[in-house]
Write a protein that holds these residues in place. Sequence first.
Motif, mmCIF file in Angstrom:
data_model
loop_
_atom_site.group_PDB
_atom_site.id
_atom_site.type_symbol
_atom_site.label_atom_id
_atom_site.label_comp_id
_atom_site.label_asym_id
_atom_site.label_seq_id
_atom_site.Cartn_x
_atom_site.Cartn_y
_atom_site.Cartn_z
ATOM 1 N N GLU A 169 0.836 -1.211 0.000
ATOM 2 C CA GLU A 169 0.000 0.000 0.000
ATOM 3 C C GLU A 169 0.870 1.259 0.000
ATOM 4 O OE1 GLU A 169 -2.184 -3.061 2.655
ATOM 5 O OE2 GLU A 169 -0.109 -2.437 2.231
ATOM 6 N N GLU A 187 -9.859 1.960 -5.698
ATOM 7 C CA GLU A 187 -9.971 0.934 -6.733
ATOM 8 C C GLU A 187 -8.591 0.498 -7.233
ATOM 9 O OE1 GLU A 187 -13.570 3.063 -6.087
ATOM 10 O OE2 GLU A 187 -11.621 3.852 -6.753
ATOM 11 N N LYS A 190 -6.951 -1.665 -4.497
ATOM 12 C CA LYS A 190 -7.518 -3.020 -4.469
ATOM 13 C C LYS A 190 -7.008 -3.849 -5.643
ATOM 14 C CE LYS A 190 -11.894 -5.536 -4.038
ATOM 15 N NZ LYS A 190 -11.473 -6.612 -4.955
ATOM 16 N N ASP A 194 -4.795 -7.215 -5.272
ATOM 17 C CA ASP A 194 -5.407 -8.456 -5.771
ATOM 18 C C ASP A 194 -4.635 -9.083 -6.927
ATOM 19 O OD1 ASP A 194 -7.358 -8.139 -3.886
ATOM 20 O OD2 ASP A 194 -8.882 -7.396 -5.282
ATOM 21 N N GLU A 748 -8.585 5.325 4.551
ATOM 22 C CA GLU A 748 -7.999 4.550 3.459
ATOM 23 C C GLU A 748 -7.846 5.408 2.203
ATOM 24 O OE1 GLU A 748 -8.574 0.249 1.177
ATOM 25 O OE2 GLU A 748 -10.041 0.920 2.670
ATOM 26 N N LYS A 754 -5.657 0.519 5.201
ATOM 27 C CA LYS A 754 -6.723 0.454 6.190
ATOM 28 C C LYS A 754 -6.167 0.848 7.555
ATOM 29 C CE LYS A 754 -9.151 -3.288 3.770
ATOM 30 N NZ LYS A 754 -10.229 -2.403 3.292
#
Length: 821
Positions: A169, A187, A190, A194, A748, A754
């Motif tokens: 992150e 977005e 993520k 992922d 975030e 987070k």
Amino acid sequence: MYRIRDLLIITAALGGLPPTVAVASEIDFNRDIRPILSENCYHCHGPDQAERQADLRLDQREGVEASGAVVPGHPEESLLIERIISDDPEERMPPPESKLSLTDEEIRLLRQWVEEGGTWSEHWSLEPINRPTLPRSSHDKEGRNPIDRFVFARLEENGLTPSAEASPERLLRRVSLDLTGLPPTPEHVKAFLDDPSPAAYEHAVDRLLGSSQYGERMAWNWLDAARYADSNGFQGDPERTMWPWRDWVVDALNANLPFDQFTRQQIAGDLVPDATLATKIATGFNRNNMHNGEGGRISEESRVENVMDRAETVATVWLGLTMTCCRCHDHKYDPLSAEDYYRFYAFFNNTSETGAGRSGQMSPTVTFETPQDVQQRARLQKEIERAIVPVARWESETGIIKNKGKERPEEIANILNQPIAERDRGKLQILAEFFQASNKDYAADIKSLAERVGARQQFLNQLPKVMVMDTREKTRETFMLTGGIYDKPGQSVTPGVPESLPALPPEVPVDRLGLAEWLLMEENPLTARVIVNRDWQLFFGKGLVTTPEDFGTQGQRPTHPALLDWLASDFRRSGWNVKRLHRMIVTSATYRQSSRMTAAQREADPDNRWLARGPRYRLPSWMLRDQALAVSGTLVARRGGPSVKPYQPENIWREATFGKKKYVPDTGEKLYRRSLYTFWRRIVGPTMFFDTSRRQTCHVAGSVTNTPLHALTTLNDVTFVEAARGLAAWVMQDAPAKPESQLANAFERATARKPTPQELQLLTERYRVVYDMFAEQPEDAIQLLEVGDSPRNEALDPIAHASCTAICSLILNLDETLTKE
């Protein structure tokens, strides 16, 4: 862990070894000796002939050898050593009145140097750029590209080890801010987390490099270097129209225009083969200077100062040389003479600019047209051509232009003898008025044509006129100016480059285009080094040379000289590919390290000179503003066009301009454009930007400070308060009636990670305290929600919205949010 050399020096200091052993076989002239001579000797025994004492020159090998100052291998016979250790104040050097003195260590180094033969080398930045071989270290397996080979070898030399990679992150946020000036969206975070591919990070980097936001981020630093602003400066500070040049820079960076072309077009875009409107606008780089058009100002004085500014800016941006010193005399520290200065100045001394006038559209200029403008001009031209048809019929078929019957005024006859297409609106109106009584139909057709000609002229008049460079047909003679004063000409000179650098190639023209080719030729040792150093500074906060404006003897030596030369060589070999260079830097293991500093690192390398950890520093103020707009969802992504005026306190301009200028903020989407497009008044820059260039002269060195005054902006400026309100509205709509989820979402969006349970608990507890305060004083909640031009979402509970806004403001002011980690 100490290195062998350090142990030897310490032992020598304790008396265990003679001083010569302490630095045996490690003496380096550029690293150890030249800085001592430059700081203590060059002012009186250096390049400046006028200040040179005793006809002794210590900045050149020939001067040192011929004078007997150094007798290689024999310090006891060397005048240099004799004078620096003398007890006689009349003999001691540096002389007491200079307030300079040598330390015992410096004296030992000089003695050691002479004992070892007094080996001389040119200043490091003037040596040719060679491609070093990649070094080896025990950390090579941890590296990702050649950059790491150099950095890790240097770390091992200094007893340090590289840090682990930053968390995904933080790494994505770091590279997003560095390449686009904006944080990653949830977005994007993520999708990155992922992605199971080993090349996920490289894919993210390629996406960022391909974004149009890349050019907007990179343009800021170039605008600082080019001293770009939307006004002239000085008293009155009249506006100018240079934003088309700014947009050219953004487009060129996004298109990855090779840096050699980027250079040619800005220095000599009007002289390149098949010059276009775009290449001519590129030369606005050299018209971005301040201009003094005050009443009573002598135009030739202004013109000369403008030319000086151009020569000095080009020298700083491409060569890293402080040539300004040479306006009046030879450089006191570097091999640059006043004659060098005025020969370099001569390249820029042949434009048609006169120095007269106050307008921001002073000749030479070009008219800037967008594709839409071209279409509009074509449409207006067709309307004129259609309106010409009936007029031409009248004049050709009826014989109206023949002077029959009553004598016509000479003015009417002259107009009728002109081709219809060449008659301007004024002449057409004169015709219409004259024939109104005798031929109303003809007069009506003339009026119709006049209206269309007037509409075209009105359209053309409102098109921006951009100041550019051009070349006079008759060459203007250039003189060395005594004391740099415009009306004290001395020796005549012709365009040329500094004698201490490679000569201008015989095959290139002796003009600005030839100068651009010289800057880019392989033999030039400075340009590639200077540019890759500033690009390194973009990502690490400081360059491998921490004085990017000064590659001379008073500047700092590179911390990683072999890496600097490898990057410079590779940059040229790649075809001056800027995005490739940036990709290599941000994909290196060096860049990807965690920025967390251990106690051992703090002790051994507090400034991170050896790069044992990743970069961490406060974001620039313009990026903080863009980040706040982005995470709040209020950022307007429209690119280019005239500069805009976001929020600013009242009367700032009025006080600075004696009441002649009043700042009127824009409304609507213009308030939320990127900071790059903010109107920049030269004498009082945008108030929301701290640690930025004043845009009055060339600025290439970064400035990072941390004072309470910054918080006054990030907590209280309308943009930041409104952004907190927008962020609160956004997260409240995503998670109605769930403050914990709202705050976690806001955290975030701002930090790209987070919150921990403890962090979320603290935020939630503070939210409840603020909620109770606003519940007791709901008028304060309404007042907070009305800050800014955008309407609040009245579907949201005002107490909850105000409470969430307050916590969002806190989140936007967290150290982690304000800092690139």
